[in-house]
Design a protein around this motif. Sequence first.
Motif, PDB file in Angstrom:
ATOM      1  N   SER A  87       0.798  -1.398  -0.078  1.00  0.00           N
ATOM      2  CA  SER A  87       0.055   0.832   0.232  1.00  0.00           C
ATOM      3  C   SER A  87       0.464   1.299   0.151  1.00  0.00           C
ATOM      4  N   ARG A  88       2.757   1.012   0.559  1.00  0.00           N
ATOM      5  CA  ARG A  88       3.346   2.500   1.091  1.00  0.00           C
ATOM      6  C   ARG A  88       3.726   2.709  -0.864  1.00  0.00           C
ATOM      7  N   GLY A  89       3.983   1.447  -1.331  1.00  0.00           N
ATOM      8  CA  GLY A  89       5.218   1.314  -2.780  1.00  0.00           C
ATOM      9  C   GLY A  89       6.687   0.798  -2.353  1.00  0.00           C
ATOM     10  N   ILE A  90       6.659  -0.265  -0.973  1.00  0.00           N
ATOM     11  CA  ILE A  90       7.467  -0.363  -0.244  1.00  0.00           C
ATOM     12  C   ILE A  90       7.516  -2.089  -1.685  1.00  0.00           C
ATOM     13  N   PRO A  91       9.141  -2.373  -2.358  1.00  0.00           N
ATOM     14  CA  PRO A  91       8.870  -3.447  -3.271  1.00  0.00           C
ATOM     15  C   PRO A  91       8.709  -5.108  -2.219  1.00  0.00           C
ATOM     16  N   GLU A  92       8.744  -4.947  -1.203  1.00  0.00           N
ATOM     17  CA  GLU A  92       8.598  -6.352  -0.740  1.00  0.00           C
ATOM     18  C   GLU A  92       7.263  -6.929  -0.451  1.00  0.00           C
ATOM     19  N   VAL A  93       6.997  -7.795  -1.394  1.00  0.00           N
ATOM     20  CA  VAL A  93       5.863  -8.349  -1.471  1.00  0.00           C
ATOM     21  C   VAL A  93       5.012  -9.398  -1.788  1.00  0.00           C
ATOM     22  N   GLY A  94       5.097 -10.973  -1.066  1.00  0.00           N
ATOM     23  CA  GLY A  94       4.949 -12.200  -1.430  1.00  0.00           C
ATOM     24  C   GLY A  94       3.229 -12.471  -1.749  1.00  0.00           C
ATOM     25  N   ILE A  95       3.127 -13.452  -2.978  1.00  0.00           N
ATOM     26  CA  ILE A  95       1.358 -13.851  -3.166  1.00  0.00           C
ATOM     27  C   ILE A  95       2.181 -15.304  -2.968  1.00  0.00           C
ATOM     28  N   SER A  96       1.430 -16.196  -2.520  1.00  0.00           N
ATOM     29  CA  SER A  96       1.829 -17.278  -1.705  1.00  0.00           C
ATOM     30  C   SER A  96       0.456 -17.981  -1.732  1.00  0.00           C
ATOM     31  N   ASP A 174      22.639 -10.167  13.191  1.00  0.00           N
ATOM     32  CA  ASP A 174      22.289  -8.807  13.515  1.00  0.00           C
ATOM     33  C   ASP A 174      20.387  -9.328  13.085  1.00  0.00           C
ATOM     34  N   ILE A 175      19.697  -8.814  13.648  1.00  0.00           N
ATOM     35  CA  ILE A 175      18.153  -8.691  13.080  1.00  0.00           C
ATOM     36  C   ILE A 175      17.381  -7.809  11.943  1.00  0.00           C
ATOM     37  N   ARG A 176      16.396  -8.711  10.985  1.00  0.00           N
ATOM     38  CA  ARG A 176      16.409  -7.765  10.155  1.00  0.00           C
ATOM     39  C   ARG A 176      14.187  -7.908  10.353  1.00  0.00           C
ATOM     40  N   ARG A 177      13.818  -7.192   9.200  1.00  0.00           N
ATOM     41  CA  ARG A 177      12.373  -7.431   9.772  1.00  0.00           C
ATOM     42  C   ARG A 177      11.567  -6.537   8.316  1.00  0.00           C
ATOM     43  N   ILE A 178      11.385  -7.468   7.600  1.00  0.00           N
ATOM     44  CA  ILE A 178      10.956  -6.967   5.548  1.00  0.00           C
ATOM     45  C   ILE A 178       9.731  -6.897   6.151  1.00  0.00           C
ATOM     46  N   GLY A 179       8.387  -7.836   6.911  1.00  0.00           N
ATOM     47  CA  GLY A 179       7.821  -7.070   6.490  1.00  0.00           C
ATOM     48  C   GLY A 179       6.265  -8.129   5.643  1.00  0.00           C
ATOM     49  N   THR A 180       6.896  -9.214   5.200  1.00  0.00           N
ATOM     50  CA  THR A 180       6.030 -10.109   4.580  1.00  0.00           C
ATOM     51  C   THR A 180       6.936 -11.455   5.515  1.00  0.00           C
ATOM     52  N   ALA A 181       6.341 -11.535   5.598  1.00  0.00           N
ATOM     53  CA  ALA A 181       6.606 -13.237   6.285  1.00  0.00           C
ATOM     54  C   ALA A 181       6.983 -14.438   5.319  1.00  0.00           C
ATOM     55  N   ALA A 182       6.128 -14.575   4.107  1.00  0.00           N
ATOM     56  CA  ALA A 182       6.093 -15.313   3.020  1.00  0.00           C
ATOM     57  C   ALA A 182       7.523 -14.921   2.571  1.00  0.00           C
TER      58      ALA A 182
END
Length: 279
Positions: A87-96, A174-182
Amino acid sequence: MISEIEDIVRRSGKRVREASGFTVSDKGTRENLVTSADVENERFLKEELLSLLPGSVFKGEEGDDVPVAKEGYTWIVDPIDGTTNFSRGIPEVGISVALMKDAKPLAGVVYNPFTDILYSAEAGKGAFKNGKPITVSNRPLEDAILFTAWCAYDKSLSAPCFEVSERLHPACNDIRRIGTAAVELCMMAEGAAELYFEIRLSPWDFAAASVVLTEAGGHICSFGGPLDYDRPCPVIAANTPGNLAYLARAVVDVFGERPYRGQAFRSSTEATFSTAWSS
Ligand code: 2AM
Ligand code: CA
């Protein structure tokens, strides 16, 4: 069959990538979003997948949450995992898209239409990224990257989730958080990260990626046993049984007797560790 599923998912991805003028609304809390593109893509996938496998059951995030069939085939679909990013245009998305047979995972496809990266796997046949075989890394804990989130959609659970991060951070790289679990779980499958923890994921968030990660040699479970493909559950995953056991121990130490949906973690600790050690 897997190439036909991949083809459907790629075609759905083109539609998501080219979606414009979509509307955004919330599903009860302002952190839990749905867009008209999510709904439209679930409709597209439902139609295509049911005609690929007549008689199968379709379970999806946006309005199609039905039980997984005990016998026969069930699709478990998230039309857009990472809706906030989308919804914000951040290109981290998965169709699962996962396919279950007799309530057991059989195949999984996760596709990011913005990076054009497609992960796929069939039980017993290995895991692939754009057609090339992938495996988890063998990095030890001190070199591990942890993917985790802090339960944005239920902030009553965020403090203990931060505590798990606090414990892991000094022990790993380290730790990362991308915003799509898949996508995060699939990145583990290709050896880019080693640990994963979320206190509450829905089956459509992890079903397809669980096949990819397992086929890539990774380990994934819930508390006290296997993932629950019918309702939201905690998810812990790692590249090795030893790293899985370390992460599970930290999570159980933090959450302790705290009930999760009426279930005390402590009561299921033993089963968690036997899963961790024996797998
Ligand atoms: P979504 O974008 O499909 O909603 C963010 O760390 C991850 O949590 C995403 O995979 C996101 O999926 C998922 N998520 C968002 N809201 C959730 C909820 N209410 N329950 C479980 N998972 C959720
Ligand atoms: Ca979604």
